[in-house]
Scaffold this active site. Structure first.
Site, mmCIF file in Angstrom:
data_model
loop_
_atom_site.group_PDB
_atom_site.id
_atom_site.type_symbol
_atom_site.label_atom_id
_atom_site.label_comp_id
_atom_site.label_asym_id
_atom_site.label_seq_id
_atom_site.Cartn_x
_atom_site.Cartn_y
_atom_site.Cartn_z
ATOM 1 N N HIS A 63 -24.776 24.022 3.023
ATOM 2 C CA HIS A 63 -25.195 24.388 1.760
ATOM 3 C C HIS A 63 -24.055 25.606 1.511
ATOM 4 O O HIS A 63 -23.736 26.502 2.337
ATOM 5 C CB HIS A 63 -26.434 25.002 1.722
ATOM 6 C CG HIS A 63 -26.561 25.855 0.060
ATOM 7 N ND1 HIS A 63 -26.859 24.849 -0.878
ATOM 8 C CD2 HIS A 63 -26.717 26.745 -0.203
ATOM 9 C CE1 HIS A 63 -27.053 25.469 -1.954
ATOM 10 N NE2 HIS A 63 -26.984 26.828 -1.407
ATOM 11 N N GLY B 220 0.630 -9.981 2.873
ATOM 12 C CA GLY B 220 0.107 -9.402 1.508
ATOM 13 C C GLY B 220 0.074 -10.228 0.256
ATOM 14 O O GLY B 220 0.119 -11.603 0.122
ATOM 15 N N CYS C 185 0.806 -1.159 0.169
ATOM 16 C CA CYS C 185 0.132 0.093 0.049
ATOM 17 C C CYS C 185 0.794 1.357 -0.146
ATOM 18 O O CYS C 185 0.664 2.323 -0.744
ATOM 19 C CB CYS C 185 -1.071 -0.116 1.297
ATOM 20 S SG CYS C 185 -2.098 1.345 1.488
HETATM 21 P P1 FAD Z 1 0.952 -5.992 2.119
HETATM 22 O O1 FAD Z 1 0.568 -4.398 2.048
HETATM 23 O O2 FAD Z 1 1.234 -6.468 0.913
HETATM 24 O O3 FAD Z 1 2.170 -5.874 3.054
HETATM 25 C C1 FAD Z 1 2.733 -7.084 3.101
HETATM 26 C C2 FAD Z 1 4.057 -6.932 3.905
HETATM 27 O O4 FAD Z 1 4.750 -8.300 4.073
HETATM 28 C C3 FAD Z 1 4.993 -6.525 2.786
HETATM 29 O O5 FAD Z 1 5.851 -5.332 3.227
HETATM 30 C C4 FAD Z 1 5.966 -7.640 2.624
HETATM 31 O O6 FAD Z 1 7.309 -7.150 2.054
HETATM 32 C C5 FAD Z 1 6.000 -8.290 3.880
HETATM 33 N N1 FAD Z 1 6.338 -9.796 3.868
HETATM 34 C C6 FAD Z 1 5.783 -10.908 2.815
HETATM 35 N N2 FAD Z 1 6.355 -11.879 3.091
HETATM 36 C C7 FAD Z 1 7.313 -11.816 4.296
HETATM 37 C C8 FAD Z 1 8.079 -12.552 4.851
HETATM 38 N N3 FAD Z 1 8.018 -14.113 4.708
HETATM 39 N N4 FAD Z 1 8.710 -12.165 5.880
HETATM 40 C C9 FAD Z 1 8.658 -10.849 6.285
HETATM 41 N N5 FAD Z 1 8.033 -9.917 5.455
HETATM 42 C C10 FAD Z 1 7.318 -10.550 4.565
HETATM 43 N N6 FAD Z 1 -5.964 -0.689 -1.472
HETATM 44 C C11 FAD Z 1 -7.065 0.274 -1.204
HETATM 45 O O7 FAD Z 1 -7.713 0.002 -0.102
HETATM 46 N N7 FAD Z 1 -7.049 1.626 -1.731
HETATM 47 C C12 FAD Z 1 -6.373 1.951 -2.720
HETATM 48 O O8 FAD Z 1 -6.225 3.127 -3.104
HETATM 49 C C13 FAD Z 1 -5.237 0.938 -3.182
HETATM 50 N N8 FAD Z 1 -4.479 1.145 -4.398
HETATM 51 C C14 FAD Z 1 -3.520 0.364 -4.531
HETATM 52 C C15 FAD Z 1 -2.880 0.657 -5.948
HETATM 53 C C16 FAD Z 1 -1.846 -0.315 -6.338
HETATM 54 C C17 FAD Z 1 -0.967 0.118 -7.644
HETATM 55 C C18 FAD Z 1 -1.789 -1.769 -5.733
HETATM 56 C C19 FAD Z 1 -0.863 -2.555 -6.207
HETATM 57 C C20 FAD Z 1 -2.544 -2.166 -4.812
HETATM 58 C C21 FAD Z 1 -3.472 -1.101 -4.100
HETATM 59 N N9 FAD Z 1 -4.290 -1.270 -3.113
HETATM 60 C C22 FAD Z 1 -5.044 -0.641 -2.474
HETATM 61 C C23 FAD Z 1 -4.304 -2.595 -2.225
HETATM 62 C C24 FAD Z 1 -3.407 -2.504 -1.059
HETATM 63 O O9 FAD Z 1 -2.114 -2.191 -1.287
HETATM 64 C C25 FAD Z 1 -3.549 -3.910 -0.356
HETATM 65 O O10 FAD Z 1 -4.805 -4.252 -0.312
HETATM 66 C C26 FAD Z 1 -2.845 -3.841 1.164
HETATM 67 O O11 FAD Z 1 -1.428 -3.381 0.978
HETATM 68 C C27 FAD Z 1 -2.637 -5.119 1.607
HETATM 69 O O12 FAD Z 1 -2.246 -5.078 2.802
HETATM 70 P P2 FAD Z 1 -1.583 -6.148 3.549
HETATM 71 O O13 FAD Z 1 -0.855 -5.645 4.838
HETATM 72 O O14 FAD Z 1 -2.273 -7.500 3.616
HETATM 73 O O15 FAD Z 1 -0.218 -6.567 2.780
#
Ligand code: FAD
Ligand code: NAD
Length: 467
Positions: free
Chosen positions: A446, A147, A44
């Site tokens: 408004h 993620g 994100c």
């Molecule tokens: P992530 O943000 O993917 O974070 C996971 C983290 O875990 C990462 O930092 C990774 O390095 C780490 N990791 C993975 N495996 C390991 C491991 N084995 N050991 C240690 N660290 C690890 N969502 C919205 O709600 N609004 C938006 O406007 C929006 N825009 C987006 C635009 C783009 C271009 C993209 C690609 C996505 C967008 N999203 C948006 C989606 C949003 O980014 C994701 O839904 C969100 O980041 C998910 O959060 P998360 O914490 O599950 O995973």
């Protein structure tokens, strides 16, 4: 268990993971967070929500200054693009926020472990650091928030140059003369808009009959027309069947019904969805069960098939959205300490940040119809709305769906340049189980764009004043 140095170790510092870690610390857990990337904030913050919005804002200013400002009586000459500065600004925003997340971890006394976490046995993890060394981390509980990553098409692997994912699509150092976007979902539409505004000839190829397929039909239709007017070409019901890079240019074969056509461009952005990050976790040793879509299987309290291991965010089922991951992060930790943590998935907004934006919450009209729900519809266009006209933001509409018997609002769909902000009122109303009557009888300042919500609510009962 009681002697473990940590009550909770979170894997992943994205919006799911870091928010969960902070909530855990607030609740008195000794907490550590493992992150393999240099920056905290996950997809994100680093390559998703934030950089894309920085570029959307910047490219919108450029387009506005070039094409619309004069109509407001503001003449500017010689508007030119400085892409390097635009990218530098985006990177500065990202880095500032990433440092902010690191500060929040420190403030909450959360240990940051830099490295890649992987399972060595069910409920047991080690961390591999950059120098290749591996050390076990003892903890009572593990929360996986690892993620997701962009999906490639099998016949079109990413090369980072001609065939790119959103990871590179937010960082081109030159505006491509032409860009094919495969996938008319949120990423395709947002990044397609950015490069279209900056001068690329953008073609979006979408497999389904409509773009933004998760949106209400009227929203998708309006959005497509609007983006077409801005210069984007859409090929819907079109499937990319093969592709190759020849002389640095991309050539694609696409099937449209009975016909196969060739497309050519400088670059192709593949935006056909994301897959959960499970591979790096050493899943084979974890004892974790996966769903048929390869996500980590959890119950309604985000417990995995291994007791003491939980999972949230993009790596589990549900929409891949940052706010969904964050809310799950808070709720899962509250559940761990016996609090009633809860996520109301029925009232989870989704927004496409194009211009205009498209924002939705609750049921679409098609879902209500197919679910046999009797509903009333209130519709209001911004066309002749006072504030909208005064501000030059009179494109779009608000549509409110209310249960025909109870008047409870079951869906809200907005197209507007400020739809992402307006939807918050509808989310709150629906979270409280509110009715269209509640909204219709609420005073709105408004002149504000939000008056359109009230008008749409009045329209549910056929009594809109201004339409
Ligand atoms: P992530 O943000 O993917 O974070 C996971 C983290 O875990 C990462 O930092 C990774 O390095 C780490 N990791 C993975 N495996 C390991 C491991 N084995 N050991 C240690 N660290 C690890 N969502 C919205 O709600 N609004 C938006 O406007 C929006 N825009 C987006 C635009 C783009 C271009 C993209 C690609 C996505 C967008 N999203 C948006 C989606 C949003 O980014 C994701 O839904 C969100 O980041 C998910 O959060 P998360 O914490 O599950 O995973
Ligand atoms: P998506 O699932 O939203 O859209 C992918 C689109 O690609 C779909 O419409 C699908 O029909 C189409 N498609 C798939 N295979 C195809 C093919 N071979 N040819 C043509 N079209 C094809 O995925 P995305 O846009 O890559 O986004 C990934 C995730 O990131 C989504 O879950 C989304 O929620 C999230 N995201 C959210 C936002 C936001 O909230 N504003 C912004 C960006 C990303």
């Amino acid at each position: 268990m009681a002697d473990s140095p940590y009550h909770l170790v979170v894997i992943g510092g994205g919006p799911g993971g870091y928010v969960a870690a902070i909530r855990a610390a607030q609740l008195g857990f000794r907490t550590a967070l493992v992150e393999k990337n240099a920056n905290l904030g996950g997809t994100c913050l680093n390559v998703g929500c934030i950089p894309s919005k920085a570029l959307l804002a910047a490219s919108e200013h450029y387009h506005f200054a070039q094409q619309e400002l004069a109509s407001y009586g503001v003449q500017v000459q010689g508007v030119t693009l400085d892409l390097a500065t635009m990218m530098a600004r985006k990177n500065k925003v990202v880095n500032q926020l990433a440092k902010g997340v690191e500060f929040l971890l420190k403030k909450n006394k959360i240990d940051l472990i830099r490295g890649e976490a992987f399972f060595t046995a069910p409920g047991k993890i080690s961390v591999r650091t950059a120098d290749g060394s591996e050390s076990p981390v003892e903890t009572d509980r593990i929360l996986i928030a690892s993620g997701s990553t962009p999906v490639a098409l099998p016949f079109l692997p990413f090369d980072g140059q001609a065939v790119v994912s959103s990871d590179q699509g937010i960082s081109f150092d030159q505006v491509p003369e032409s860009l094919i976007v495969i996938g008319g979902g949120a990423i395709g539409l947002e990044l397609g808009s950015v490069w279209n505004r900056l001068g690329s000839k953008v073609t979006v190829v979408e497999f389904l009959p409509k773009i933004a397929a998760f949106c209400d039909e009227e929203i998708s239709t309006h959005l497509q027309r609007s983006l077409e007017k801005q210069g984007i070409t859409f090929l819907t019901e079109t499937k990319v069947v093969s592709g190759s890079v020849e002389g640095g240019r991309i050539r694609l074969s696409v099937d449209r019904g009975e016909t196969t056509t060739e497309l050519e461009a400088e670059k192709v952005l593949v935006a056909v969805g994301r897959r959960p990050n499970t591979a790096s976790l050493g899943i084979e040793k974890s004892g974790l069960q996966l769903t048929d879509k390869g996500r980590i299987a959890v119950d309604h309290h985000w417990k995995t098939s291994v007791s003491s291991v939980y999972a949230i965010g993009d790596v589990v089922d549900g929409p891949m959205l940052a706010h969904k991951a964050e809310d799950e992060g808070v709720a899962v930790v509250e559940r761990m300490v016996g609090k009633p943590g809860h996520v109301n998935y029925a009232v989870c907004p989704s927004v496409v940040y194009t211009a205009p934006e498209a924002a939705s919450c609750g049921l679409t009209e098609e879902q209500a119809r197919s679910g046999g729900i009797e509903y009333k519809k209130g519709f209001y266009r911004f066309f002749s709305h006072g504030r909208a006209l005064a501000s030059g933001m009179n494109e779009g509409f608000v549509k409110i769906l209310a249960d025909a018997k109870t008047d409870r609002v079951i869906g809200c769909h907005i197209v507007s340049s400020v739809a992402s902000e307006l939807i918050a009122t509808c989310v709150l109303l629906m979270e409280f189980g509110g009715s269209s009557e509640d909204l219709a009888r609420t005073i709105h300042a408004h002149p504000t764009m939000s008056e359109a919500l009230k008008e749409a609510a009045l329209a549910v009962d056929g009594r809109s004043i201004h339409s």
